[in-house]
Design a protein around this motif. Structure first.
Motif, PDB file in Angstrom:
ATOM      1  N   ILE A 176      10.299  -3.525  22.499  1.00 17.06           N
ATOM      2  CA  ILE A 176      10.833  -3.681  21.084  1.00 17.06           C
ATOM      3  C   ILE A 176      10.456  -4.651  20.110  1.00 17.06           C
ATOM      4  CG2 ILE A 176      13.648  -4.048  20.916  1.00 17.06           C
ATOM      5  CD1 ILE A 176      14.176  -3.077  23.525  1.00 17.06           C
ATOM      6  N   THR A 177      10.368  -5.782  20.773  1.00 18.50           N
ATOM      7  CA  THR A 177       9.184  -6.876  19.419  1.00 18.50           C
ATOM      8  C   THR A 177       8.394  -5.875  18.668  1.00 18.50           C
ATOM      9  OG1 THR A 177       9.447  -8.377  21.243  1.00 18.50           O
ATOM     10  CG2 THR A 177       7.831  -8.539  18.691  1.00 18.50           C
ATOM     11  N   GLY A 178       7.908  -4.945  19.421  1.00 16.38           N
ATOM     12  CA  GLY A 178       6.780  -4.550  18.539  1.00 16.38           C
ATOM     13  C   GLY A 178       7.048  -2.846  17.007  1.00 16.38           C
ATOM     14  N   LEU A 179       8.289  -2.724  17.150  1.00 17.25           N
ATOM     15  CA  LEU A 179       9.369  -1.424  16.759  1.00 17.25           C
ATOM     16  C   LEU A 179       9.194  -2.418  15.677  1.00 17.25           C
ATOM     17  CD1 LEU A 179      12.407   0.002  19.748  1.00 17.25           C
ATOM     18  CD2 LEU A 179      10.424   1.243  18.003  1.00 17.25           C
ATOM     19  N   GLY A 180       9.940  -3.473  15.658  1.00 19.54           N
ATOM     20  CA  GLY A 180       9.949  -4.516  14.323  1.00 19.54           C
ATOM     21  C   GLY A 180       8.480  -4.514  13.642  1.00 19.54           C
ATOM     22  N   ASN A 181       7.804  -5.027  14.654  1.00 18.68           N
ATOM     23  CA  ASN A 181       6.585  -5.488  13.571  1.00 18.68           C
ATOM     24  C   ASN A 181       5.399  -3.821  13.290  1.00 18.68           C
ATOM     25  OD1 ASN A 181       4.088  -7.247  13.516  1.00 18.68           O
ATOM     26  ND2 ASN A 181       3.271  -6.454  14.192  1.00 18.68           N
ATOM     27  N   GLY A 182       5.967  -3.311  13.181  1.00 13.55           N
ATOM     28  CA  GLY A 182       5.324  -1.650  12.912  1.00 13.55           C
ATOM     29  C   GLY A 182       5.979  -1.233  11.723  1.00 13.55           C
ATOM     30  N   ALA A 183       7.349  -1.723  11.935  1.00 10.88           N
ATOM     31  CA  ALA A 183       8.619  -1.259  10.882  1.00 10.88           C
ATOM     32  C   ALA A 183       8.058  -2.465   9.623  1.00 10.88           C
ATOM     33  CB  ALA A 183       9.644  -1.391  10.787  1.00 10.88           C
ATOM     34  N   ASN A 184       7.462  -3.495   9.919  1.00 14.39           N
ATOM     35  CA  ASN A 184       7.210  -4.435   8.628  1.00 14.39           C
ATOM     36  C   ASN A 184       5.260  -3.969   8.850  1.00 14.39           C
ATOM     37  OD1 ASN A 184       9.274  -5.722   8.792  1.00 14.39           O
ATOM     38  ND2 ASN A 184       8.769  -7.304  10.250  1.00 14.39           N
ATOM     39  N   THR A 185       4.585  -4.021   9.109  1.00 15.24           N
ATOM     40  CA  THR A 185       3.379  -3.984   8.640  1.00 15.24           C
ATOM     41  C   THR A 185       3.663  -2.345   7.693  1.00 15.24           C
ATOM     42  OG1 THR A 185       2.940  -2.786  10.638  1.00 15.24           O
ATOM     43  CG2 THR A 185       1.964  -5.224  10.787  1.00 15.24           C
ATOM     44  N   ALA A 186       4.611  -1.838   8.436  1.00 14.97           N
ATOM     45  CA  ALA A 186       4.164   0.067   7.186  1.00 14.97           C
ATOM     46  C   ALA A 186       4.898  -0.710   5.627  1.00 14.97           C
ATOM     47  CB  ALA A 186       4.947   0.459   7.790  1.00 14.97           C
ATOM     48  N   THR A 187       5.220  -1.585   6.763  1.00 14.90           N
ATOM     49  CA  THR A 187       6.110  -2.035   4.729  1.00 14.90           C
ATOM     50  C   THR A 187       5.745  -3.188   3.815  1.00 14.90           C
ATOM     51  OG1 THR A 187       8.444  -1.248   5.683  1.00 14.90           O
ATOM     52  CG2 THR A 187       8.797  -2.254   3.914  1.00 14.90           C
ATOM     53  N   ILE A 188       5.557  -3.896   3.999  1.00 14.89           N
ATOM     54  CA  ILE A 188       4.769  -4.821   3.721  1.00 14.89           C
ATOM     55  C   ILE A 188       4.137  -5.343   2.713  1.00 14.89           C
ATOM     56  CG2 ILE A 188       3.860  -6.819   3.903  1.00 14.89           C
ATOM     57  CD1 ILE A 188       5.448  -8.134   5.790  1.00 14.89           C
ATOM     58  N   PRO A 189       2.594  -4.568   2.562  1.00 13.73           N
ATOM     59  CA  PRO A 189       1.490  -3.841   1.753  1.00 13.73           C
ATOM     60  C   PRO A 189       2.527  -3.115   0.266  1.00 13.73           C
ATOM     61  CG  PRO A 189       0.840  -3.161   3.523  1.00 13.73           C
ATOM     62  CD  PRO A 189       2.126  -3.670   4.873  1.00 13.73           C
ATOM     63  N   SER A 190       2.747  -2.153   0.824  1.00 13.04           N
ATOM     64  CA  SER A 190       3.727  -1.674  -0.133  1.00 13.04           C
ATOM     65  C   SER A 190       4.336  -2.130  -1.313  1.00 13.04           C
ATOM     66  CB  SER A 190       4.356  -0.411   0.722  1.00 13.04           C
ATOM     67  OG  SER A 190       3.704   1.475   0.210  1.00 13.04           O
ATOM     68  N   TRP A 191       5.206  -3.412  -0.702  1.00 13.34           N
ATOM     69  CA  TRP A 191       5.635  -4.426  -1.619  1.00 13.34           C
ATOM     70  C   TRP A 191       5.209  -4.941  -2.303  1.00 13.34           C
ATOM     71  CZ3 TRP A 191       7.937  -9.244   0.372  1.00 13.34           C
ATOM     72  CH2 TRP A 191       9.561 -10.172  -0.078  1.00 13.34           C
ATOM     73  N   VAL A 192       4.225  -5.683  -1.739  1.00 12.60           N
ATOM     74  CA  VAL A 192       3.096  -6.354  -1.968  1.00 12.60           C
ATOM     75  C   VAL A 192       2.853  -5.396  -4.021  1.00 12.60           C
ATOM     76  CG1 VAL A 192       0.852  -8.289  -1.754  1.00 12.60           C
ATOM     77  CG2 VAL A 192       2.641  -8.148  -0.610  1.00 12.60           C
ATOM     78  N   ALA A 193       1.824  -4.106  -3.257  1.00 17.19           N
ATOM     79  CA  ALA A 193       0.916  -3.539  -4.158  1.00 17.19           C
ATOM     80  C   ALA A 193       2.060  -3.280  -5.901  1.00 17.19           C
ATOM     81  CB  ALA A 193       0.519  -2.225  -3.817  1.00 17.19           C
ATOM     82  N   GLU A 194       3.467  -3.169  -5.667  1.00 19.57           N
ATOM     83  CA  GLU A 194       4.187  -2.381  -5.563  1.00 19.57           C
ATOM     84  C   GLU A 194       4.563  -3.817  -6.803  1.00 19.57           C
ATOM     85  OE1 GLU A 194       5.551   1.451  -3.435  1.00 19.57           O
ATOM     86  OE2 GLU A 194       6.816  -0.218  -4.049  1.00 19.57           O
ATOM     87  N   THR A 195       4.653  -4.852  -6.889  1.00 24.04           N
ATOM     88  CA  THR A 195       4.526  -6.211  -7.095  1.00 24.04           C
ATOM     89  C   THR A 195       3.673  -6.665  -8.430  1.00 24.04           C
ATOM     90  OG1 THR A 195       5.309  -7.414  -5.296  1.00 24.04           O
ATOM     91  CG2 THR A 195       7.028  -6.022  -5.727  1.00 24.04           C
ATOM     92  N   SER A 196       2.342  -6.535  -7.994  1.00 25.01           N
ATOM     93  CA  SER A 196       1.333  -6.782  -8.376  1.00 25.01           C
ATOM     94  C   SER A 196       0.597  -6.365  -9.172  1.00 25.01           C
ATOM     95  CB  SER A 196       0.687  -7.703  -7.106  1.00 25.01           C
ATOM     96  OG  SER A 196       0.242  -6.351  -6.357  1.00 25.01           O
ATOM     97  N   LYS A 197       0.024  -7.092  -9.937  1.00 24.90           N
ATOM     98  CA  LYS A 197      -0.943  -6.658 -11.245  1.00 24.90           C
ATOM     99  C   LYS A 197      -1.673  -5.830 -10.286  1.00 24.90           C
ATOM    100  CE  LYS A 197       1.492  -8.908 -15.281  1.00 24.90           C
ATOM    101  NZ  LYS A 197       2.194  -7.594 -15.614  1.00 24.90           N
ATOM    102  N   ALA A 198      -2.758  -5.038 -11.572  1.00 28.07           N
ATOM    103  CA  ALA A 198      -4.406  -3.979 -11.042  1.00 28.07           C
ATOM    104  C   ALA A 198      -5.298  -5.792 -11.150  1.00 28.07           C
ATOM    105  CB  ALA A 198      -4.813  -3.203 -12.010  1.00 28.07           C
ATOM    106  N   HIS A 199      -5.005  -6.263 -11.195  1.00 28.53           N
ATOM    107  CA  HIS A 199      -6.312  -7.059 -11.842  1.00 28.53           C
ATOM    108  C   HIS A 199      -6.003  -8.907 -10.238  1.00 28.53           C
ATOM    109  CE1 HIS A 199      -3.024  -9.520 -13.960  1.00 28.53           C
ATOM    110  NE2 HIS A 199      -3.752 -10.771 -13.180  1.00 28.53           N
ATOM    111  N   ASN A 200      -4.947  -8.554  -9.558  1.00 30.02           N
ATOM    112  CA  ASN A 200      -4.788  -9.816  -8.483  1.00 30.02           C
ATOM    113  C   ASN A 200      -4.280  -9.052  -7.639  1.00 30.02           C
ATOM    114  OD1 ASN A 200      -2.217  -9.339  -9.298  1.00 30.02           O
ATOM    115  ND2 ASN A 200      -1.645 -10.693  -9.528  1.00 30.02           N
ATOM    116  N   ARG A 201      -4.327  -7.684  -7.638  1.00 28.18           N
ATOM    117  CA  ARG A 201      -3.297  -6.945  -6.240  1.00 28.18           C
ATOM    118  C   ARG A 201      -4.409  -6.945  -4.891  1.00 28.18           C
ATOM    119  NH1 ARG A 201      -3.046  -2.323  -8.371  1.00 28.18           N
ATOM    120  NH2 ARG A 201      -5.065  -1.350  -7.530  1.00 28.18           N
ATOM    121  N   GLY A 202      -5.653  -6.659  -5.239  1.00 27.64           N
ATOM    122  CA  GLY A 202      -6.688  -6.392  -4.741  1.00 27.64           C
ATOM    123  C   GLY A 202      -6.891  -7.722  -3.679  1.00 27.64           C
TER     124      GLY A 202
END
Length: 615
Positions: free
Chosen positions: A152-178
């Motif tokens: 059950i703990t893994g269910l939550g972590n799997g959803a988070n790790t699939a979501t967090i990179p998109s959240w950061v990528a879509e709110t940052s600019k090209a020059h500092n996204r990486g």
């Protein structure tokens, strides 16, 4: 969001600036990344957590089935693998849920829900009493309860790790996204360090607190994630896809320290709106992930997912999850020294991981993938060679091999598979593609963690030879299929893949040759190539890049800015484009001599070379 000259304009007065939680500009962005790092620290914390617990005396007493009597005890090793890897099963299904529901609920709701699920799973695990419990309260059912809690703990972590990179990528600019995504992913190592040393400190406690407390500490990470997400903004691109223009404008304005009336913020929002509107000509469906064509969804998703595959089967979890077990069983050190060396390994891991976000923009994604792969292969060959004699003296050299491996892994392969798919995939299928790559991560994470104890108990040193050969096999695939994305906007990558498809060339070559594009060039080439579909049905073929009489798309570079347009009011005759000014420019038709050309600010030498390559 892209980095454009417009962003250098004046900032509005502080009283008018849009804010979230009283934050704006860099403070808002860095707070967002800090909360994202909390989610990934939680991921790393669990990796280090089980390394110190799974073979500890207190845990083995509580759950006797996990006690390995000697290094060749295959049955107990398999049980240890199952108890550890069941977490990855939950993570896989959490990522699968994000695949189907992530775009519906949005980034913030997915992360909040994932954190709550993790808290529930943690409570279930720490309230389990196994058959070896000294109070007499435990039974075999307690062992099952512990495993269910980890799933059950893994269910939550799997959803988070699939979501967090998109959240950061879509709110940052090209020059500092990486930089920002690598910073976020690198904190996996920080979480691992915390877990290792907490495990070591509590190993001196002669009760079940030695393993219950470290597991319970996951709740603290989850609460920080929930509290942070509650005050931070949603992805502006996701908001725009849902038709929430004003909400998206507020997020963009706040990230740029501007007001919602600021013309620069409005222009930036409109640019994203136009790109997403173009994609909406054909509504994205899950099966669109399998499409090729100009959008190259399948190719991009497959390359992104391959990074997660290679990360897992390269041997990282052989070192991270089981380092203390390897030091004790394979190298022959005592338990306490093994725990200390495991803690030192985690510190090296974190130090090199923190260098990655400085390297990723300077060295580039592609080079780091290649460097990391070579380093990991060499480290595994060293470890194999030192363990092969089967004597204690040479075996100590294997510790160096493990340390060398974790150094290369931390600086390269740890953060890159979380960054690369998030920026490589098109917005239309980014949620699904990121979820697929995360599912691949957890699927093969589970596989390696499950089979590794059995492998080391059965084939010993040859386990590391296997991982060394696997790393060598990565190299040609990376060289042929991994394009460089450093400094590119998310929309610019759509152009690169479309251009590669239309010219029948590898995206790696196009990305290496194509200069950084301006917003105008991206817009022109997106329309010319009809990347998002729909234009060809409503407009003349020439308007989407088909040159009269040639049947081929126009693959010349547009001018840098609209005011420099060299192709306005033109007539195409015999491969020569004649602008209204009377100057001749050469279109890339076969068997035509290169002539002097006006290219709207693009260096003439490059334009000639570029046009030649398109033929």
């Amino acid at each position: 969001m892209s980095s454009t000259p417009m962003e250098k304009g004046p900032v509005t007065q502080p009283g008018n600036i849009a804010t979230f939680g009283g934050l704006h500009g860099k403070k808002l962005l860095y707070t967002l990344v800090a909360i994202a790092t909390t989610g990934f620290s939680l991921f790393g914390y669990d990796q280090g957590l089980m390394s110190g617990i799974i073979a500890s005396r207190q845990f083995n007493t509580e759950f006797p089935a996990t006690h390995q009597r000697d290094p060749s005890d295959v049955h107990a090793g398999t049980v240890q693998g199952s108890v550890t890897s069941c977490y990855e099963v939950g993570c896989f299904f959490g990522a699968l849920f994000a695949y189907f529901a992530g775009d519906k609920f949005g980034r913030r709701k997915m992360m909040t829900g994932g954190a709550f699920v993790m808290i529930i799973g943690t409570i279930i695990s720490i309230t389990a009493f196994g058959p070896g419990d000294t109070s007499g309260r435990g039974n075999v059912g307690g062992f099952v309860q512990f495993i269910v809690g980890r799933v059950i703990t893994g269910l939550g972590n799997g959803a988070n790790t699939a979501t967090i990179p998109s959240w950061v990528a879509e709110t940052s600019k090209a020059h500092n996204r990486g930089f920002l995504i690598c910073l976020e992913a690198s904190t996996v190592a920080v979480g691992t360090v915390i877990a290792y040393w907490i495990d070591f400190g509590l190993s001196f406690v002669d009760s079940s607190v030695s393993w219950r407390f470290p597991i319970a500490l996951q709740i603290l990470f989850a609460l920080v994630l929930i509290g942070g997400v509650a005050i931070l903004p949603e992805s502006p691109r996701w908001l725009m896809r849902k038709g929430r223009y004003n909400d998206s404008l507020k997020v963009i304005a706040a990230l740029d320290s501007r007001s919602v009336e600021d013309p620069i913020a409005i222009a930036e929002t409109n640019k994203i709106s136009e790109a997403i509107a173009a994609q909406s000509h054909t509504k994205a469906r899950n099966r669109d992930l399998l499409k090729g064509g100009k959008q190259q969804h399948f190719r991009r998703a497959a390359v992104g997912a391959s990074t997660q595959l290679f990360q897992q089967i390269g041997g990282c979890n052989a070192v991270i999850y089981y380092s203390t077990v390897l030091f004790e069983n394979q190298i022959g050190l005592d338990t306490q020294l093994s725990l200390i060396l495991g803690g030192v390994l985690s510190v090296i891991y974190a130090l090199f991981a923190l260098t990655s976000f400085f390297l990723v923009e300077r060295v580039g994604r592609r080079k780091l993938f290649l460097i990391g792969t070579v380093g990991q292969a060499v480290a595994m060959f060293i470890t194999f060679g030192c363990l092969l004699p089967g004597t204690k003296g040479p075996a100590k050299g294997a510790a160096f091999g493990l340390y060398l491996f974790i150094a290369f892994f931390g600086a390269t392969w740890l953060p890159l598979p979380w960054l690369y798919p998030a920026e490589l995939n098109s917005m239309a299928v980014r949620t699904q593609a990121n979820a697929v790559s995360t599912m691949v991560n957890w699927l093969f994470n589970f596989t390696v963690v499950q089979v590794l104890p059995t492998m080391t108990a059965s084939i010993g040193a040859y386990t590391f030879l296997f991982f060394a050969c696997i790393n060598c096999a990565f190299l040609p695939f990376i060289y042929l299929f991994y394009p460089e994305t450093t400094g590119r906007t998310l929309e610019e990558l759509d152009v690169i893949f479309a251009h590669a498809h239309l010219t029948e060339r590898r995206p790696t070559l196009v990305a290496a040759e194509l200069p950084k594009l301006t917003d105008h060039q991206i817009s022109e080439m997106t329309e010319r190539y009809d990347i998002h579909g729909g234009a060809a049905q409503t407009e003349d073929p020439e308007s989407v890049g088909a040159a009269t009489g040639s049947g081929k798309p126009d693959t010349t570079l547009p001018p840098l800015n609209p005011t420099d347009h060299a192709y306005s009011n033109t007539e195409r005759e015999g491969g020569v484009t004649t602008p209204s000014s009377g100057e001749a420019t050469v279109s890339p038709t076969p068997n035509h001599h290169q002539q002097s050309q006006t290219t709207g600010g693009i260096p003439e030498s490059f334009q000639k070379d570029w046009n030649n390559k398109q033929n």
